[in-house]
Design a protein around this motif. Structure first.
Motif, short mmCIF file in Angstrom:
data_model
loop_
_atom_site.label_atom_id
_atom_site.label_comp_id
_atom_site.label_asym_id
_atom_site.label_seq_id
_atom_site.Cartn_x
_atom_site.Cartn_y
_atom_site.Cartn_z
N ILE A 35 0.87 -1.18 0.00
CA ILE A 35 0.00 0.00 0.00
C ILE A 35 0.90 1.22 0.00
CG2 ILE A 35 -1.77 1.29 1.24
CD1 ILE A 35 -2.71 -1.32 2.43
N PRO A 36 0.81 2.07 -1.01
CA PRO A 36 1.75 3.19 -1.10
C PRO A 36 1.50 4.25 -0.04
CG PRO A 36 0.14 3.34 -2.82
CD PRO A 36 -0.11 2.05 -2.14
N GLN A 37 2.51 5.08 0.10
CA GLN A 37 2.44 6.19 1.05
C GLN A 37 1.33 7.16 0.64
OE1 GLN A 37 6.00 8.40 0.99
NE2 GLN A 37 6.38 8.05 3.16
N GLY A 38 0.61 7.67 1.61
CA GLY A 38 -0.40 8.66 1.31
C GLY A 38 -1.68 8.07 0.77
N ALA A 39 -1.73 6.74 0.63
CA ALA A 39 -2.95 6.12 0.13
C ALA A 39 -3.95 5.96 1.26
CB ALA A 39 -2.64 4.75 -0.47
N ASN A 40 -5.20 5.88 0.89
CA ASN A 40 -6.24 5.63 1.88
C ASN A 40 -6.30 4.12 2.10
OD1 ASN A 40 -8.63 5.28 3.26
ND2 ASN A 40 -9.56 7.07 2.30
N ARG A 41 -5.76 3.69 3.25
CA ARG A 41 -5.55 2.24 3.44
C ARG A 41 -6.86 1.47 3.39
NH1 ARG A 41 -0.30 1.28 5.24
NH2 ARG A 41 -0.84 -0.85 5.75
N ALA A 42 -7.88 1.99 4.05
CA ALA A 42 -9.15 1.25 4.11
C ALA A 42 -9.76 1.10 2.73
CB ALA A 42 -10.11 1.97 5.04
N LEU A 43 -9.82 2.21 1.98
CA LEU A 43 -10.42 2.15 0.64
C LEU A 43 -9.57 1.31 -0.29
CD1 LEU A 43 -11.76 5.74 0.03
CD2 LEU A 43 -13.02 3.69 0.60
N HIS A 44 -8.25 1.43 -0.12
CA HIS A 44 -7.34 0.66 -0.96
C HIS A 44 -7.58 -0.84 -0.79
CE1 HIS A 44 -3.41 -0.83 -2.41
NE2 HIS A 44 -3.47 0.22 -3.18
N THR A 45 -7.88 -1.25 0.43
CA THR A 45 -8.15 -2.67 0.68
C THR A 45 -9.55 -3.04 0.21
OG1 THR A 45 -6.84 -2.32 2.65
CG2 THR A 45 -7.94 -4.44 2.45
N ALA A 94 -27.70 -4.05 -12.85
CA ALA A 94 -27.57 -3.33 -11.57
C ALA A 94 -26.31 -3.79 -10.84
CB ALA A 94 -28.81 -3.58 -10.71
N ILE A 95 -26.12 -5.11 -10.78
CA ILE A 95 -24.98 -5.63 -10.04
C ILE A 95 -23.68 -5.29 -10.76
CG2 ILE A 95 -23.87 -7.73 -9.23
CD1 ILE A 95 -26.28 -6.94 -7.61
N ALA A 96 -23.72 -5.44 -12.10
CA ALA A 96 -22.49 -5.20 -12.85
C ALA A 96 -22.02 -3.76 -12.71
CB ALA A 96 -22.68 -5.56 -14.32
N SER A 97 -22.98 -2.84 -12.58
CA SER A 97 -22.57 -1.44 -12.50
C SER A 97 -21.99 -1.10 -11.14
CB SER A 97 -23.74 -0.52 -12.82
OG SER A 97 -24.77 -0.74 -11.90
N ILE A 98 -22.23 -1.94 -10.13
CA ILE A 98 -21.61 -1.69 -8.82
C ILE A 98 -20.09 -1.82 -8.95
CG2 ILE A 98 -21.34 -2.62 -6.49
CD1 ILE A 98 -24.26 -3.27 -6.51
N ALA A 99 -19.64 -2.70 -9.85
CA ALA A 99 -18.20 -2.90 -10.02
C ALA A 99 -17.49 -1.60 -10.36
CB ALA A 99 -17.94 -3.94 -11.11
N VAL A 156 -13.25 2.78 -9.46
CA VAL A 156 -13.03 4.19 -9.16
C VAL A 156 -12.36 4.34 -7.79
CG1 VAL A 156 -14.13 6.40 -8.79
CG2 VAL A 156 -14.93 4.93 -10.60
N VAL A 157 -12.85 3.57 -6.81
CA VAL A 157 -12.26 3.64 -5.48
C VAL A 157 -10.80 3.20 -5.53
CG1 VAL A 157 -12.32 2.54 -3.21
CG2 VAL A 157 -14.40 3.45 -4.20
N ALA A 158 -10.51 2.18 -6.33
CA ALA A 158 -9.13 1.72 -6.46
C ALA A 158 -8.24 2.84 -6.96
CB ALA A 158 -9.06 0.52 -7.41
N GLY A 159 -8.70 3.54 -7.99
CA GLY A 159 -7.88 4.61 -8.53
C GLY A 159 -7.77 5.79 -7.58
N TRP A 160 -8.87 6.08 -6.92
CA TRP A 160 -8.92 7.26 -6.04
C TRP A 160 -8.04 7.08 -4.82
CZ3 TRP A 160 -10.28 12.12 -6.14
CH2 TRP A 160 -10.46 12.80 -4.94
N GLY A 174 -3.16 1.76 -15.31
CA GLY A 174 -4.47 2.32 -15.00
C GLY A 174 -4.78 2.25 -13.52
N TYR A 175 -6.01 1.91 -13.21
CA TYR A 175 -6.46 2.03 -11.83
C TYR A 175 -5.80 1.04 -10.89
CZ TYR A 175 -9.41 -1.61 -13.70
OH TYR A 175 -9.84 -2.72 -14.32
N PHE A 176 -5.20 -0.06 -11.38
CA PHE A 176 -4.54 -0.97 -10.44
C PHE A 176 -3.02 -0.88 -10.50
CE2 PHE A 176 -6.10 -3.85 -13.88
CZ PHE A 176 -4.88 -4.19 -14.43
N THR A 177 -2.51 0.31 -10.82
CA THR A 177 -1.06 0.48 -10.82
C THR A 177 -0.45 0.17 -9.47
OG1 THR A 177 -1.33 2.24 -12.43
CG2 THR A 177 0.76 2.13 -11.32
#
Lengths: 118, 358, 189
Positions: free
Chosen positions: B74-84, B130-135, B140-144, B235-238
């Protein structure tokens, strides 16, 4: 009615268990070797120049707004499509009016350049 | 009550074995091997157990072991909870969509009606969307949460691409719903018993558009701008490593199977063999007795269904290794300016034709 | 030869729908796929010639290089079991990477004996750039580029080959020697 969701609920539980189990497993099993240079976010070998939390292009927001508009349109279309054979000609004309209004909206956004990515 | 629950559990275990246990890992191997074959290479063939390589199939085990034992970073400055949390949000919907995907019809086994779907919802297709769009949230959370410029750019691209194509996907299936008059996937499947009633013949334009939109929804080449490795690293999972990265990967491969399954149900006659109705098959195996015939037909139907799914996965792989990546503006242009008006036109044309034929 | 790619090609309507062209591309890749899968799956049964894949299974099979290929430089060991080298140092000077290191020795000058010989001759393959200048500079046909290219070590110190490791019987270098005589004959002979 709700009984038909039993299977989905069980699958949701199992899927959650799989996903959480994987995250827990990887955080336990892997080695932990931290040092300052490694913990920096990756930026092609440079140290981070700017924070990512800045303003970004308004296009993304625009897409989000348009998405809400057209997804609600799709939601209106779903029940209509299922009952279409019963509604007959009335349903077709009714929906054509609805689609026409939305088509005008789409054309407006198009002409104003809301869909351009340049 | 308890019997129903037991049957449901058997179906869940079957689906999980097929998707998470079989398709997801084997597809990682298939992708490497198939791309190698298309490009006249050899592909993965080095991992061996006692000198026995089995065409490189042991690479699956090697990859899994590697992912499990890699450092969870988990990189520095990342949001640990969201990252997990992000890979969890991405993986659950991928598995959960299979709750409504029927992999066979209805059979009478020992006086019990067996419906080969985990939960037969009357809003089946809507549930899938509906379910697929939850993904999307997962990506987005991964990238953010990664505190990384590439990740955030990838996440923004993912978000706007996925929601754009969700609109198109929703509108393209309207035609199918109008033709079959139901959103229940089992009924759509059952309605395609006659070969000439397959969705492919009734909705050819919808078929192509839905396929394109669903590949874009899964962010695979040629629509992989969100994870374009030559522009955005990954991309988002760098910033993901180990099994968390593997979870994004697994979600992608499971979604490939989902796309194959939905395509099969909506457009390719679900579990039906062409020109052979269920009644035909049942009379063909009449000599096995009522239960035996039902059992054999059930196995045939499940086999046919997964055969068709495999075919669609093959087609997706061929597309992935044939086409170059589109530019991001081209992707958005295709979604909003071509597929969206076309799908609206498709609805109008379908409506007029249905009305004219009735 | 440079040529100009016209990027403003007027496409017909049929081409602009993309779908037929996409299908054509997919046909090509799937044709390769199916042709290869029938040549590949029984690869342990058939010979390499039967396969459509032309990739070499590297450690098991090696490639046949043309004679002009420049692999690692080696020293020629002549029929008298002595190196051809007279330690003149020309290759050392010609080397643009300074990877050759020679310590010469001298004989007393008796009859039928070479006057000079290398006491030590080392080539550091970690530094060598495989340019072939040493071969070109050599007046005594002592150093040649072989066709070996897989010099991999876990330790950089081991990349430094001394004379015992470098010497190769001259009979193995016949083809390369002929090639060199043809190539550099103007200057050397």
């Amino acid at each position: 009615m709700l009984e038909s969701y039993t299977g989905a609920a069980i699958l949701l539980l199992i899927a959650t268990a799989i996903a959480v189990g994987m995250v827990v497993a990887t955080s336990i099993l892997g080695p932990k070797r931290n040092f300052a240079d490694k913990m920096e976010p990756f930026e092609c070998g440079e140290s981070q120049l700017v924070s990512p939390y800045q303003r970004f292009s308004v296009k993304f927001y625009l897409v989000a707004v348009l998405f809400i508009l057209f997804d609600i349109e799709a939601v209106f279309l779903f029940p209509w499509a299922i009952l279409y054979k019963k509604l007959g000609l009335f349903g077709l004309i009714e929906m054509m009016v609805f689609l026409l209004i939305l088509g005008v909206g789409l054309t407006y956004v198009w002409i104003r350049g809301g869909l351009d990515w340049e | 009550m308890w019997i129903d629950l037991a049957i449901t559990m058997v179906k869940i275990i079957f689906i999980l074995t097929v998707t998470v246990g079989f398709f997801a890992p084997v597809l990682t191997w298939v992708e490497r091997k198939q791309s190698a074959m298309m490009q006249d290479r050899v592909g993965a063939n080095r991992a061996d157990i006692f000198g026995f390589t089995a065409l490189g199939l042991f690479h699956i085990i090697a990859d899994a072991l590697k992912m499990f034992t890699k450092e969870d970073f988990i990189p520095q400055g990342a949001n640990r909870a969201l990252h997990t949390l992000a890979p969890i949000i991405a993986l659950i919907p991928a598995i959960l969509t299979f709750a409504v995907v029927p992999f066979g019809g209805q059979y009478t086994l020992w006086g019990k009606e067996v419906n080969l779907v985990i939960s037969d919802l009357d809003v089946g297709l809507l549930f899938v969307f509906a379910i697929a769009s939850i993904a999307t949230y997962g990506y987005v959370v991964a990238g953010w949460s990664s505190n990384n410029n590439w990740s955030l750019l990838g996440a923004m691209r993912t978000a706007s691409q996925m929601i754009s194509y969700e609109v198109t996907m929703g509108l393209t299936v309207i035609g199918v719903l109008m033709v079959y008059g139901s959103m229940q996937l089992t009924q759509i499947g059952a309605a395609q018993e006659d070969f000439w009633r397959w969705g492919f013949f009734l909705q050819p334009v919808g078929f192509v558009m839905f396929f394109a939109a669903s590949i874009a929804e899964n962010k695979r080449v040629p629509f992989d701008a969100p994870e374009a490795e030559s522009e955005l690293v990954a991309g988002y999972f760098t910033e993901y490593s180990g099994l968390k990265f593997g979870m994004f990967f697994m979600a992608e491969f499971i979604e490939m199977v989902t796309i194959g399954a939905i395509m099969t149900i909506l457009f390719f006659g679900a579990w039906h063999l062409p020109f052979l109705t269920t009644a035909d098959l049942l009379s063909m195996f009449d000599f096995l007795g009522d239960n035996g015939a039902n059992l054999v037909v059930m196995l045939i139907h499940v086999g046919v269904f997964f055969g068709k799914v495999t075919f669609f996965i093959f087609v997706q792989m061929v597309i992935r290794w044939t086409l170059p990546r589109f530019r991001y503006d081209q992707i958005m242009k295709l979604g909003w300016k071509i597929l969206l008006p076309l799908s609206l036109a498709n609805i109008v044309v379908t409506g007029i034709i249905i009305l004219a034929l009735n | 030869m440079a040529y100009y790619v016209d990027r403003n090609v007027k496409m017909t309507w049929w081409e602009r729908t993309y779908i037929p062209e996409i299908l054509r591309g997919m046909m090509i890749t799937s044709r390769h796929f199916f042709r290869n899968i029938f040549g590949f799956v029984p690869f342990f049964l058939g010979k390499k010639k039967d396969r459509e894949i032309f990739t070499v299974y590297y450690p098991e099979e090696t490639m046949q290089f043309p004679i002009a290929y420049r692999g690692r430089p080696v020293l020629a060991l002549n029929e008298d079991n002595r190196p051809n080298c007279v330690a003149c140092g020309l290759c050392e000077i010609a080397c643009p990477a300074y990877c050759i290191d020679i310590i010469p020795g001298e004989n007393s000058g008796k009859q039928n004996e070479v006057e000079r010989y290398p006491v030590k001759f080392t080539i550091d393959y970690a530094v060598c750039i495989f340019c072939g200048f040493c071969e070109e500079a050599c007046p005594e046909e002592a150093i040649f580029m072989s066709d070996q290219y897989d010099i991999t070590m876990l330790d950089r110190k081991k990349m430094k080959y001394d004379m015992e490791q470098l010497l190769v019987p001259v009979s193995e270098l016949k083809d390369r020697m002929d090639f060199c005589r043809k190539m550099y004959g103007k200057w050397n002979y």
